[in-house]
Design a protein around this motif. Structure first.
Motif: not given
Length: 156
Positions: A65-72, A108-111
């Motif tokens: 989740v933190a990695a996806a936030r970094a992508c955002g 994957q959706p939660a990530v």
């Protein structure tokens, strides 16, 4: 939404946009055609370090989740560089989230929510979007997440 509001939201969220990442292969990071801005897949760099691994194997859900936030955050940085101002974003139309994961990992959706929630928090209603979130065997450079975006933009 006006740029002061977006800037204030970034500050409230403790987000400082980094310099937009350069392309790592033969493509452009962002391309505007008409009123659409396409942002190439962004990788999860945190403090300059790429988050690598696979969800369900050596990366926890919280780390994903933190990695996806970094992508955002990097999606916003690319949009800022391409448009000159996040205020020009009329709507985030779609995010595509790719999650490197083991065959039995199904969150994957939660990530992907890491990026989706950040973008909605920053842009408000303009940040609410459609999305796909899929599991893949591997991503470029060993990244655990990669996210791309399609945005509708206002003219200069």
């Amino acid at each position: 939404m006006n740029g002061d509001v977006i800037s204030e939201r970034l500050t409230q969220l403790g987000v400082t946009l980094p310099d937009a990442a350069a392309a790592v292969a033969s493509y452009v990071p962002a391309l505007q055609t008409g009123n659409m801005l396409y942002i190439s897949g962004q990788l999860p760099f945190v403090d300059g370090v790429l988050k690598k691994g696979r969800l369900g194997h050596d990366v926890s859900l919280d780390e994903g989740v933190a990695a996806a936030r970094a992508c955002g955050i990097m999606i916003l940085a690319q949009a800022q560089k391409a448009l000159g101002s996040l205020d020009r974003i009329e709507r985030i139309v779609k995010l595509g989230a790719f999650v490197a994961s083991s065959s039995d990992f199904t969150d994957q959706p939660a990530v992907a929510n890491g990026a989706s929630e950040l973008i909605a928090d920053v842009l408000g209603e303009a940040g609410r979007h459609t999305r796909s979130a899929v599991g893949v065997a591997a991503l470029p450079l060993g990244a655990c997440v990669e996210i791309d975006a399609i945005c509708m933009v206002r003219p200069n």
